[in-house]
Design a protein around this motif. Sequence first.
Motif, PDB file in Angstrom:
ATOM      1  N   VAL A 156       0.855  -1.199   0.000  1.00 43.89           N
ATOM      2  CA  VAL A 156       0.000   0.000   0.000  1.00 43.89           C
ATOM      3  C   VAL A 156       0.887   1.243   0.000  1.00 43.89           C
ATOM      4  CG1 VAL A 156      -1.693   1.337   1.317  1.00 43.89           C
ATOM      5  CG2 VAL A 156      -1.922  -1.148   1.158  1.00 43.89           C
ATOM      6  N   LEU A 159      -3.169   6.191   1.010  1.00 39.37           N
ATOM      7  CA  LEU A 159      -4.401   5.959   1.759  1.00 39.37           C
ATOM      8  C   LEU A 159      -5.330   7.154   1.563  1.00 39.37           C
ATOM      9  CD1 LEU A 159      -2.926   4.672   5.158  1.00 39.37           C
ATOM     10  CD2 LEU A 159      -4.166   3.280   3.489  1.00 39.37           C
ATOM     11  N   PRO A 160      -6.649   6.965   1.703  1.00 47.36           N
ATOM     12  CA  PRO A 160      -7.584   8.089   1.567  1.00 47.36           C
ATOM     13  C   PRO A 160      -7.657   8.961   2.817  1.00 47.36           C
ATOM     14  CG  PRO A 160      -8.799   6.086   2.032  1.00 47.36           C
ATOM     15  CD  PRO A 160      -7.348   5.675   1.875  1.00 47.36           C
ATOM     16  N   TYR A 241     -20.779   4.324   9.254  1.00 49.61           N
ATOM     17  CA  TYR A 241     -19.774   3.261   9.358  1.00 49.61           C
ATOM     18  C   TYR A 241     -20.440   1.927   9.696  1.00 49.61           C
ATOM     19  CZ  TYR A 241     -15.423   0.872  10.412  1.00 49.61           C
ATOM     20  OH  TYR A 241     -14.375  -0.025  10.386  1.00 49.61           O
ATOM     21  N   HIS A 248     -21.401  -5.262   4.703  1.00 49.55           N
ATOM     22  CA  HIS A 248     -20.290  -6.190   4.493  1.00 49.55           C
ATOM     23  C   HIS A 248     -20.583  -7.543   5.153  1.00 49.55           C
ATOM     24  CE1 HIS A 248     -16.173  -7.781   4.506  1.00 49.55           C
ATOM     25  NE2 HIS A 248     -16.317  -7.979   5.805  1.00 49.55           N
ATOM     26  N   LEU A 264      -6.930  -1.967   7.032  1.00 50.99           N
ATOM     27  CA  LEU A 264      -7.025  -1.272   5.746  1.00 50.99           C
ATOM     28  C   LEU A 264      -8.478  -1.156   5.293  1.00 50.99           C
ATOM     29  CD1 LEU A 264      -5.465   0.023   3.418  1.00 50.99           C
ATOM     30  CD2 LEU A 264      -5.344  -2.241   2.341  1.00 50.99           C
ATOM     31  N   GLN A 265      -9.249  -2.217   5.459  1.00 55.46           N
ATOM     32  CA  GLN A 265     -10.673  -2.154   5.118  1.00 55.46           C
ATOM     33  C   GLN A 265     -11.403  -1.162   6.025  1.00 55.46           C
ATOM     34  OE1 GLN A 265     -10.973  -6.553   5.504  1.00 55.46           O
ATOM     35  NE2 GLN A 265     -12.242  -6.448   3.674  1.00 55.46           N
ATOM     36  N   ILE A 267     -10.161   1.500   7.394  1.00 58.81           N
ATOM     37  CA  ILE A 267      -9.826   2.852   6.934  1.00 58.81           C
ATOM     38  C   ILE A 267     -10.662   3.218   5.713  1.00 58.81           C
ATOM     39  CG2 ILE A 267      -7.995   4.161   5.774  1.00 58.81           C
ATOM     40  CD1 ILE A 267      -6.016   2.912   7.741  1.00 58.81           C
ATOM     41  N   GLY A 268     -10.836   2.266   4.802  1.00 60.16           N
ATOM     42  CA  GLY A 268     -11.680   2.514   3.631  1.00 60.16           C
ATOM     43  C   GLY A 268     -13.117   2.792   4.016  1.00 60.16           C
ATOM     44  N   PHE A 269     -13.646   2.013   4.965  1.00 60.34           N
ATOM     45  CA  PHE A 269     -15.011   2.243   5.448  1.00 60.34           C
ATOM     46  C   PHE A 269     -15.131   3.619   6.108  1.00 60.34           C
ATOM     47  CE2 PHE A 269     -16.365  -2.502   6.096  1.00 60.34           C
ATOM     48  CZ  PHE A 269     -16.364  -2.660   4.717  1.00 60.34           C
ATOM     49  N   HIS A 271     -13.333   6.351   5.519  1.00 62.63           N
ATOM     50  CA  HIS A 271     -13.319   7.391   4.482  1.00 62.63           C
ATOM     51  C   HIS A 271     -14.684   7.497   3.800  1.00 62.63           C
ATOM     52  CE1 HIS A 271     -12.114   9.763   1.026  1.00 62.63           C
ATOM     53  NE2 HIS A 271     -12.497   8.790   0.222  1.00 62.63           N
ATOM     54  N   HIS A 272     -15.242   6.339   3.441  1.00 61.58           N
ATOM     55  CA  HIS A 272     -16.554   6.306   2.794  1.00 61.58           C
ATOM     56  C   HIS A 272     -17.629   6.891   3.718  1.00 61.58           C
ATOM     57  CE1 HIS A 272     -19.563   3.659   0.281  1.00 61.58           C
ATOM     58  NE2 HIS A 272     -19.880   4.945   0.288  1.00 61.58           N
TER      59      HIS A 272
END
Length: 419
Positions: A156, A159-160, A241, A248, A264-265, A267-269, A271-272
């Motif tokens: 990686v 990151l967002p 979140y 998921h 990592l997932q 962090i993605g959640f 950001h979303h």
Amino acid sequence: HKEVEDTLHMWFKSARNNIRLSGPIFAAKAEKLAADLGNENFTIERFKKRWNVVSKSVCGGSGTVDSTVADDSITSKLPALLKDYEPKNIYNTDGTGLFYKLLPNKTVAIKGENCHGRKHSKERITIMVAANLDSSDKLKLLVIGKSQKSRCFKNVKSLPVDYKANTQAWVTSDIFSEWVKKFDRKMECQKRKVLLFIDNCPAHPTIATLMATTVIVLPPNSTSKLQPVDQGVIKSFKQNYRCLLLKHIIACFELREDAEINLLQGIGFAHHSWRKVTMRCISSCFASAGFCIRETNEETENFLYLVESWKIIQVNMALSSDLTAEDYIDMDKNVVNSAQLMEAEIIAAIKAQDSISGDMESESDEDYEPEEPKLSSVAEATHFLEVLNQFINAESEVSDTIYNNIAELSDYILLCKAD
């Protein structure tokens, strides 16, 4: 003596926000910390010279501030503070603990618990959110975890969010100071003068030499009423979140896969979830804190989905009927995300720093993830995008924005292929 000096410096930064540090108190603490670290020959004068610590007289007094008086005081001062600033130049920031991977069947174990992050530290990160009054600028999230180089970060490169790490996954004085200075540089480059409202906490030190930012510290015990992001912005973020996490989990039920996510997932959640916090919600929360005319906040769509998803989760996980979707949203409401560190925690943190910085590929048992994520090739990414296109083409009334975003993704993948 470096280990003793680093430990004393960390204690000094944490303690000075809460107590007056006289010379004798400081000397006594230095002697005790040196003894705890097995270095009884340590002298405090070298430390003072290295860190430029000097004694100053304290004018006035400080102590417990009555919350009612504090509320009245800040409310009466707000118009004067805000009158010279446009809504876009008035910001608020705060941190919140998040059990990013905790599944619904574990919620009952911590419902109503004042958690300091030790018992459930494996699942906890800290999220710092910030936005301005007219909600035109939601700043990039700052995420603080425990692992600087988690296994899931292999390969990686971006990151967002902004990501930091320490042994407690807390906002520290250094992390907060770095964030404020970065924010100030951004405002200065944009030739703006801004107000930044923050709460009164040990991890928020006074920061000198800010060029574009005036920091306003809210009175103690007043943030539940006066801090805009605490009026519903953070709750909206967590609601989003939990909604993503439940989606998921339900998808994993259907595919018969393990529902546990990695950092990592998470962090993605996160950001979303932050992207989905609406301008209306932010403006409404600033209004609730007395910053502007009140607007109605109608954040209901995601909560309705949460309630429906919760029914599916209750059946599949055999959850108690007493456990509600609201409990799941609020399960980390009382998580401590910054505090004055205790001596044992400071010593442990200093001793752990060498192992964290010295062996960047190592990770603790708590952050162990059994499988390293596979790095997808450009060909695989192209195939997945084609699958996504097929899925969207089978749906009705798809907006132009969706198709435009997919086209941008396709262009990006082609650029990666060219490189």
